[in-house]
Structure formats: C-alpha cells, structure tokens
Design a protein around this motif. Structure first.
Motif, PDB file in Angstrom:
ATOM      1  N   ARG A 180       0.820  -1.211   0.000  1.00 26.45           N
ATOM      2  CA  ARG A 180       0.000   0.000   0.000  1.00 26.45           C
ATOM      3  C   ARG A 180       0.855   1.262   0.000  1.00 26.45           C
ATOM      4  NH1 ARG A 180      -3.067  -3.935   1.161  1.00 26.45           N
ATOM      5  NH2 ARG A 180      -5.347  -3.822   1.015  1.00 26.45           N
ATOM      6  N   VAL A 181       1.919   1.247   0.758  1.00 23.40           N
ATOM      7  CA  VAL A 181       2.828   2.391   0.743  1.00 23.40           C
ATOM      8  C   VAL A 181       3.399   2.588  -0.662  1.00 23.40           C
ATOM      9  CG1 VAL A 181       5.027   3.282   1.589  1.00 23.40           C
ATOM     10  CG2 VAL A 181       3.418   2.238   3.189  1.00 23.40           C
ATOM     11  N   ALA A 182       3.803   1.502  -1.298  1.00 19.06           N
ATOM     12  CA  ALA A 182       4.356   1.588  -2.648  1.00 19.06           C
ATOM     13  C   ALA A 182       3.344   2.166  -3.622  1.00 19.06           C
ATOM     14  CB  ALA A 182       4.811   0.208  -3.117  1.00 19.06           C
ATOM     15  N   ARG A 183       2.119   1.706  -3.540  1.00 17.53           N
ATOM     16  CA  ARG A 183       1.094   2.181  -4.465  1.00 17.53           C
ATOM     17  C   ARG A 183       0.800   3.671  -4.258  1.00 17.53           C
ATOM     18  NH1 ARG A 183       0.331   0.625  -9.028  1.00 17.53           N
ATOM     19  NH2 ARG A 183       0.938   2.797  -9.261  1.00 17.53           N
ATOM     20  N   VAL A 184       0.668   4.077  -3.001  1.00 19.64           N
ATOM     21  CA  VAL A 184       0.390   5.478  -2.697  1.00 19.64           C
ATOM     22  C   VAL A 184       1.516   6.379  -3.209  1.00 19.64           C
ATOM     23  CG1 VAL A 184       0.213   7.144  -0.805  1.00 19.64           C
ATOM     24  CG2 VAL A 184      -1.135   5.046  -0.736  1.00 19.64           C
ATOM     25  N   MET A 185       2.761   5.951  -2.974  1.00 17.40           N
ATOM     26  CA  MET A 185       3.882   6.773  -3.409  1.00 17.40           C
ATOM     27  C   MET A 185       3.984   6.834  -4.930  1.00 17.40           C
ATOM     28  SD  MET A 185       5.177   8.148  -0.795  1.00 17.40           S
ATOM     29  CE  MET A 185       6.668   8.830  -1.531  1.00 17.40           C
ATOM     30  N   MET A 186       3.734   5.742  -5.601  1.00 16.56           N
ATOM     31  CA  MET A 186       3.781   5.749  -7.059  1.00 16.56           C
ATOM     32  C   MET A 186       2.643   6.551  -7.667  1.00 16.56           C
ATOM     33  SD  MET A 186       5.019   1.851  -7.972  1.00 16.56           S
ATOM     34  CE  MET A 186       5.014   2.175  -9.751  1.00 16.56           C
ATOM     35  N   ASP A 187       1.563   6.710  -6.914  1.00 17.96           N
ATOM     36  CA  ASP A 187       0.421   7.487  -7.401  1.00 17.96           C
ATOM     37  C   ASP A 187       0.576   8.977  -7.140  1.00 17.96           C
ATOM     38  OD1 ASP A 187      -0.774   5.260  -8.410  1.00 17.96           O
ATOM     39  OD2 ASP A 187      -2.219   5.005  -6.797  1.00 17.96           O
ATOM     40  N   GLY A 188       1.731   9.395  -6.616  1.00 15.28           N
ATOM     41  CA  GLY A 188       1.996  10.827  -6.511  1.00 15.28           C
ATOM     42  C   GLY A 188       1.892  11.429  -5.141  1.00 15.28           C
ATOM     43  N   ALA A 189       1.975  10.624  -4.077  1.00 14.74           N
ATOM     44  CA  ALA A 189       1.931  11.187  -2.725  1.00 14.74           C
ATOM     45  C   ALA A 189       3.105  12.144  -2.525  1.00 14.74           C
ATOM     46  CB  ALA A 189       1.997  10.068  -1.686  1.00 14.74           C
ATOM     47  N   PRO A 190       2.928  13.194  -1.734  1.00  9.19           N
ATOM     48  CA  PRO A 190       4.027  14.139  -1.511  1.00  9.19           C
ATOM     49  C   PRO A 190       5.198  13.494  -0.787  1.00  9.19           C
ATOM     50  CG  PRO A 190       2.206  14.558  -0.001  1.00  9.19           C
ATOM     51  CD  PRO A 190       1.699  13.579  -1.009  1.00  9.19           C
ATOM     52  N   ARG A 191       6.387  13.902  -1.158  1.00  9.97           N
ATOM     53  CA  ARG A 191       7.608  13.406  -0.508  1.00  9.97           C
ATOM     54  C   ARG A 191       8.075  14.473   0.484  1.00  9.97           C
ATOM     55  NH1 ARG A 191      10.644  11.878  -6.163  1.00  9.97           N
ATOM     56  NH2 ARG A 191       8.778  11.051  -7.219  1.00  9.97           N
TER      57      ARG A 191
END
Length: 228
Positions: A180-191
C-alpha cells in the motif's frame, strides 16, 4: 502594514526554526511600556538578520516555499485536483484502494518490505521517498527496479538484493503495508519526510558517504542524506 507584519513574522519563524536564541533581548518593565520598544525591536531585527545571513540559500528556499509536493497519476502525468494528504497510520492506508501494479510496483514493495518493515509507517514512506528521488535523479537508473537492483563498488545499493536469500515477503501484515505504501507513493503522494534524500543508513553503521552528504532527516533506525 499587513505585508510588513507578515515579513517580520516569517523572518522570526525562520530564526526559531534554525535554533537562534533571543536570551539577550529584554522588554522594559518601566511604567512606560513603549520606552524601550525601539531598541528592543532593533535588537530583534539585528539578531534575525544575522541568523538568516548565516543560512545556505537552499535552506532559505525550503523555509520560503516548503517541501516540494508532486501529484501524478499512475501513468506519470500531472493529476488534476488537490495534492494527496497522507496520514501515517494503518487506518488511512486501509481506506485507500486495493493496491495492484506492474513490476515497478513489485520492486518498490519489496524494497520497502526488506529495508524497512520493522520501521514505523513514516520510516517506510521515507525509504520509498529515497528510491523515487533516485529515479528522478540523473545520477541513477530511470526506473524503480533499476534503482533497487543497481550494483557497484563490489556490492548492491540495497543490501537485501545481494544477501543470497530468496526475496519472498513472508510476513502478511508487513506485506500489506509495503504494497500500500508503494502504491500510494507511485500514485503521486508528496515526498515531505526526507527533504529530497537519496541515501539512508541505519544508526549503527557509518558509511563513508555519510561524511560528504548533508543529513536531512532521522526517522526511526534510519538517517537520511541528500547527495549534492
């Protein structure tokens, strides 16, 4: 007047954020509370200017504009609408769509699992940030799998790739989080956790590059650095 007041407020906030002390600035206790206002205000601004002048330009920029926020669709194109806001807890993750993806998603999921499954959610998001920051850097491979599997200097950039063990995610709960973390980050979550970090290591080791790169964050067992 509002603009002037806002500038002063922002400047004072910058000094506080960078550890400036105002112990030598006092306020008059006389019957006339305005008697020492001019000198006090001058001392305050003088201290603020000195503190700001000592900051590197990159730090001043970060204070002025805040962390970089990027919002993308799953195909890498800019998304329409407000940026994603992350809440770093299992309830928020569970409310996201069921994750799925291609080989790139699998590579990021495994990297999060093997490098940070014992960390908090913030720690796992931070490791994902490092990998995606490398993908965006011209100094590293242009794909997630390329970054994760990169070799050099007699070893691997991510130790689990070269440890000789099968890369099977056996812990169901940790797999649930990593995917889930991977999917959220790949979908453009702020870094927004590591300030552009490209490197990290555990607290009980000290690689040579840690002396060359500025440290940007400390989260759980990991210290994060940004390559210049």
């Amino acid at each position: 007047m509002r603009l002037h007041t806002g500038w002063i407020t922002g400047a004072v906030a910058a000094v506080i954020l960078n550890g400036a002390a105002f112990a030598d600035v006092t306020v008059s206790q006389s019957n006339d509370p305005t008697a020492a206002l001019g000198s006090t205000f001058g001392a305050l601004l003088g201290t603020e200017r000195q503190a700001m002048a000592a900051l590197p330009e990159s730090r001043l920029t970060e204070l002025a504009v805040g962390p970089k926020i990027e919002t993308r669709t799953t195909k890498g194109k800019p998304a329409v609408g407000a940026p994603m806001v992350i809440r770093y807890d299992d309830a928020w993750l569970a409310a996201q769509p069921e994750p799925s993806g291609d080989a790139e998603w699998e590579c990021l999921s495994k990297a999060i699992y093997f490098e940070a499954r014992g960390e908090s959610l913030r720690g796992q998001f931070a490791v994902a940030e490092v990998i995606l920051n490398r993908v965006d850097s011209p100094d590293y491979p242009r794909t997630i799998c390329g970054v994760v599997q990169q070799r050099g200097g007699g070893g691997c950039q991510f130790s689990y790739v070269c440890d000789g063990r099968a890369d099977r995610m056996r812990d169901a709960e940790a797999t649930w989080r990593a995917e889930r973390v991977a999917r959220v980050m790949m979908d453009g979550a702020p870094r927004a956790l590591t300030m552009g970090a490209t490197h990290f290591h555990t607290r009980w080791v000290r690689p040579g590059w840690a002396r060359r790169f500025p440290q940007t964050a400390a989260i759980g067992a990991h210290l994060f650095y940004r390559q210049n």
